[in-house]
Design a protein around this motif. Structure first.
Motif, PDB file in Angstrom:
ATOM      1  N   VAL A   3       0.955  -1.132   0.253  1.00 37.12           N
ATOM      2  CA  VAL A   3       0.059   0.405  -0.033  1.00 37.12           C
ATOM      3  C   VAL A   3       0.649   1.581  -0.012  1.00 37.12           C
ATOM      4  O   VAL A   3       1.719   1.263   0.716  1.00 37.12           O
ATOM      5  CB  VAL A   3      -1.377   0.104   1.000  1.00 37.12           C
ATOM      6  CG1 VAL A   3      -1.875   1.284   1.536  1.00 37.12           C
ATOM      7  CG2 VAL A   3      -2.013  -1.302   0.911  1.00 37.12           C
ATOM      8  N   ARG A   5       1.122   5.831   0.228  1.00 39.61           N
ATOM      9  CA  ARG A   5       0.177   6.214   1.162  1.00 39.61           C
ATOM     10  C   ARG A   5       0.815   8.130   0.653  1.00 39.61           C
ATOM     11  O   ARG A   5       0.816   8.875   0.826  1.00 39.61           O
ATOM     12  CB  ARG A   5      -0.230   6.772   2.449  1.00 39.61           C
ATOM     13  CG  ARG A   5      -1.386   5.403   2.953  1.00 39.61           C
ATOM     14  CD  ARG A   5      -2.061   5.225   2.402  1.00 39.61           C
ATOM     15  NE  ARG A   5      -2.719   4.061   3.068  1.00 39.61           N
ATOM     16  CZ  ARG A   5      -4.030   3.482   2.693  1.00 39.61           C
ATOM     17  NH1 ARG A   5      -4.990   3.983   1.277  1.00 39.61           N
ATOM     18  NH2 ARG A   5      -4.427   2.889   3.276  1.00 39.61           N
ATOM     19  N   MET A  52     -11.405  -0.736  -7.263  1.00 34.15           N
ATOM     20  CA  MET A  52     -11.355  -0.842  -5.975  1.00 34.15           C
ATOM     21  C   MET A  52     -10.819  -2.316  -5.060  1.00 34.15           C
ATOM     22  O   MET A  52     -11.333  -2.972  -5.859  1.00 34.15           O
ATOM     23  CB  MET A  52     -12.092  -0.385  -4.732  1.00 34.15           C
ATOM     24  CG  MET A  52     -12.944   1.406  -4.859  1.00 34.15           C
ATOM     25  SD  MET A  52     -11.662   2.501  -5.725  1.00 34.15           S
ATOM     26  CE  MET A  52     -11.315   2.578  -3.139  1.00 34.15           C
ATOM     27  N   GLU A  56      -9.428   0.265  -1.163  1.00 36.59           N
ATOM     28  CA  GLU A  56      -7.879   0.915  -1.741  1.00 36.59           C
ATOM     29  C   GLU A  56      -8.087   0.454  -3.557  1.00 36.59           C
ATOM     30  O   GLU A  56      -8.333  -0.073  -4.142  1.00 36.59           O
ATOM     31  CB  GLU A  56      -6.285  -0.020  -1.983  1.00 36.59           C
ATOM     32  CG  GLU A  56      -7.021   0.177   0.351  1.00 36.59           C
ATOM     33  CD  GLU A  56      -5.889   0.936   0.636  1.00 36.59           C
ATOM     34  OE1 GLU A  56      -5.678   2.234   0.108  1.00 36.59           O
ATOM     35  OE2 GLU A  56      -6.077   1.432   1.577  1.00 36.59           O
ATOM     36  N   SER A  57      -7.765   2.431  -3.609  1.00 39.24           N
ATOM     37  CA  SER A  57      -8.116   2.542  -5.165  1.00 39.24           C
ATOM     38  C   SER A  57      -6.471   1.696  -6.176  1.00 39.24           C
ATOM     39  O   SER A  57      -5.678   1.665  -5.596  1.00 39.24           O
ATOM     40  CB  SER A  57      -7.464   3.821  -5.908  1.00 39.24           C
ATOM     41  OG  SER A  57      -6.555   4.268  -5.375  1.00 39.24           O
ATOM     42  N   THR A 132      -2.725   2.776  -5.128  1.00 37.69           N
ATOM     43  CA  THR A 132      -2.189   2.680  -3.634  1.00 37.69           C
ATOM     44  C   THR A 132      -2.059   1.342  -3.536  1.00 37.69           C
ATOM     45  O   THR A 132      -1.872   0.857  -2.225  1.00 37.69           O
ATOM     46  CB  THR A 132      -2.967   3.527  -2.616  1.00 37.69           C
ATOM     47  OG1 THR A 132      -4.981   2.602  -2.249  1.00 37.69           O
ATOM     48  CG2 THR A 132      -3.792   4.567  -2.712  1.00 37.69           C
ATOM     49  N   VAL A 133      -2.437   0.441  -4.519  1.00 38.37           N
ATOM     50  CA  VAL A 133      -2.163  -1.077  -3.858  1.00 38.37           C
ATOM     51  C   VAL A 133      -1.822  -1.249  -5.694  1.00 38.37           C
ATOM     52  O   VAL A 133      -2.300  -1.046  -6.754  1.00 38.37           O
ATOM     53  CB  VAL A 133      -3.406  -2.336  -4.017  1.00 38.37           C
ATOM     54  CG1 VAL A 133      -3.021  -3.817  -3.610  1.00 38.37           C
ATOM     55  CG2 VAL A 133      -4.125  -1.327  -2.752  1.00 38.37           C
TER      56      VAL A 133
END
Length: 264
Positions: A3, A5, A52, A56-57, A132-133
């Motif tokens: 992930v 951020r 998602m 997470e996007s 994010t992933v």
């Protein structure tokens, strides 16, 4: 789960999306294949959908900017200053096809063609940093340019993003360059010399690979959902891989990096 951020280093593939005739219909295909949850991006997003995974996007699905265009997956390279990168694209012999513009408070972007004709996007992160992933089942794990102008492509991306290259392949059956941006710790994508590929010549294009744990099962699932098989599953030193075309025509790769056969 990997992930992120914070914004990606400049020149790193930070986001992918596909442009299709019917985003809602195509989102059903990807939800069935990857298990994505599909969300609308808001009334001001023009029909753009967010994919998602575990909240997470991971990718976007949107309408084509113009009717009649091919359905494609687009790779977006991160930028600290999209306008400055756009100027470097032009100086390096590329074309800015869609000038830099703000996407609400999410970021600033533009679309360009490199000096060999390969189309890509550039994303300057604000509220939306990008994916994010990544590198997980159902998320993108690698992005590569396919071109028949290998040396010209290397020079273009080195001039624009400062890439350095590690070359692999025997130069006869395969010639490939893995690129690393200045602020990255490892290679983040590649350039493939398509003059060594069998079949009819194709224009330069970027290909997105998605991690899929069990590519053969993925091919069967994709076929059942209406996809066409463009390259059947093969083993390689980087993983078991295949290429498919989604129901509306956009091509992408499935790659299981857990299954590696042979040496580079």
């Amino acid at each position: 789960m990997s992930v992120r951020r914070e914004p990606w280093p400049e020149g790193t593939p930070s986001w992918v999306d596909c442009q299709v005739d019917d985003p809602i219909k195509e989102s059903e295909f990807y939800a069935g294949l990857f298990g994505w949850e599909i969300r609308g991006a808001g009334e001001d997003a023009g029909g753009y959908l967010m994919a998602m995974k575990d909240g997470e996007s991971v990718a976007g699905i949107g309408p084509k900017p113009q009717p009649g265009m091919l359905s494609v997956w687009t790779t977006y390279l991160a930028a600290g200053d999209a306008d400055a990168v756009a100027e470097r694209v032009v100086r390096a012999g590329g074309q800015v096809m869609m000038p830099p513009f703000d996407v609400m408070d999410a970021g600033r972007m533009f679309v360009a063609a490199d000096s060999t004709g390969g189309m890509f996007g550039v994303w300057q992160a604000r509220a939306h940093h990008g994916a994010t992933v990544f590198n997980e089942h159902g998320t993108y794990c690698w992005n590569e340019l396919h071109t028949r102008q290998f040396e010209a492509a290397e020079k273009f991306y080195a001039d624009v993003f400062g890439y350095t290259y590690e070359h692999v392949g025997d130069g006869t059956s395969m010639r490939y360059a893995m690129f690393t941006p200045p602020d990255a710790e490892r290679a983040v994508g590649g350039i493939n010399d398509d003059t060594l590929m069998p079949g009819e010549p194709m224009p330069s294009y970027w290909l997105t690979w998605f991690q899929y744990d069990d590519v053969d099962e993925g091919l069967a699932r994709a076929g059942g959902l209406g996809a066409a098989i463009m390259m059947p599953a093969i083993d390689s030193p980087v993983g078991r891989m295949a290429i498919v075309a989604a129901p509306q025509g956009e091509a992408f790769g499935l790659l299981d990096t857990n299954v590696r056969v042979g040496e580079m």
